[in-house]
Design a protein around this motif. Sequence first.
Motif, PDB file in Angstrom:
ATOM      1  N   ARG A 173       2.771  -6.132 -16.198  1.00  0.00           N
ATOM      2  CA  ARG A 173       3.224  -6.704 -14.928  1.00  0.00           C
ATOM      3  C   ARG A 173       4.349  -5.881 -14.299  1.00  0.00           C
ATOM      4  O   ARG A 173       4.272  -5.489 -13.143  1.00  0.00           O
ATOM      5  CB  ARG A 173       3.676  -8.154 -15.135  1.00  0.00           C
TER       6      ARG A 173
ATOM      7  N   TRP B  19       4.164  -3.511 -10.889  1.00  0.00           N
ATOM      8  CA  TRP B  19       4.970  -3.902  -9.731  1.00  0.00           C
ATOM      9  C   TRP B  19       5.950  -2.792  -9.364  1.00  0.00           C
ATOM     10  O   TRP B  19       6.162  -2.492  -8.195  1.00  0.00           O
ATOM     11  CB  TRP B  19       5.723  -5.208  -9.989  1.00  0.00           C
TER      12      TRP B  19
ATOM     13  N   ARG C 239       6.088  -1.048  -5.867  1.00  0.00           N
ATOM     14  CA  ARG C 239       7.348  -1.197  -5.132  1.00  0.00           C
ATOM     15  C   ARG C 239       7.905   0.152  -4.701  1.00  0.00           C
ATOM     16  O   ARG C 239       8.525   0.277  -3.661  1.00  0.00           O
ATOM     17  CB  ARG C 239       8.365  -1.955  -5.985  1.00  0.00           C
TER      18      ARG C 239
ATOM     19  N   ALA D 180       4.751  -5.114  -1.549  1.00  0.00           N
ATOM     20  CA  ALA D 180       4.515  -4.852  -2.968  1.00  0.00           C
ATOM     21  C   ALA D 180       4.049  -6.112  -3.681  1.00  0.00           C
ATOM     22  O   ALA D 180       3.144  -6.063  -4.522  1.00  0.00           O
ATOM     23  CB  ALA D 180       5.784  -4.311  -3.625  1.00  0.00           C
ATOM     24  N   ASP D 181       4.645  -7.250  -3.365  1.00  0.00           N
ATOM     25  CA  ASP D 181       4.223  -8.507  -3.984  1.00  0.00           C
ATOM     26  C   ASP D 181       2.769  -8.823  -3.647  1.00  0.00           C
ATOM     27  O   ASP D 181       1.983  -9.183  -4.532  1.00  0.00           O
ATOM     28  CB  ASP D 181       5.121  -9.664  -3.536  1.00  0.00           C
TER      29      ASP D 181
ATOM     30  N   THR E 295       0.426  -6.260  -5.340  1.00  0.00           N
ATOM     31  CA  THR E 295       0.389  -6.467  -6.786  1.00  0.00           C
ATOM     32  C   THR E 295      -0.531  -7.625  -7.143  1.00  0.00           C
ATOM     33  O   THR E 295      -1.301  -7.545  -8.111  1.00  0.00           O
ATOM     34  CB  THR E 295       1.808  -6.699  -7.340  1.00  0.00           C
TER      35      THR E 295
END
Length: 174
Positions: free
Chosen positions: A26, A30, A34, A42-43, A46
């Motif tokens: 994870r 990320w 990022r 990015a969130d 992801t």
Amino acid sequence: MTDELLVVRAQLGERAALAELLARWRVPVWTYVRRMLDAERADDVTQEIWLAVVRGLPRLREPGWFAPWLFTIARRSVTDRLRGEYAWAKETPLVDDVVAEDPAEAMVDRAALVSFLADLPVLEREILVLFYLEDLPVEECADICRIPTGTVKSRLNRARRLLREHLEEKGYRP
């Protein structure tokens, strides 16, 4: 337990193995995304990556190649997002864009590096992130980017030069 074993167990339907695999990767995923995009994008990207991983994991033929496969999905997702935004930007006139600063990042010494990386062309930035920040060997960078290893090396060389020039312009001396 190795990633390869976790992949095989997850492919056999063991949810705990899948959860451990996702938990293990994870942060690296990320972090990679990022470094290529801002925090909000990015969130979103992801989440798209992990959805693609969960859907595609049963079809992964070489469990030992999980990391390059994962970063290939991440790279494709970032590229798709950037490509879509560039196409949209060409079609839509710009209105005053306000860039929100990430307060946590402002406190980190690496914020300057992140901004310098953001000024690099996408291809060179991607290679720097994969090679130096994700600690992937040249061969895996080549597999992920689907380019020859010689191209990875030349992009690394160009990226280092561009970053050095940019840092010197800002007053940093090696």
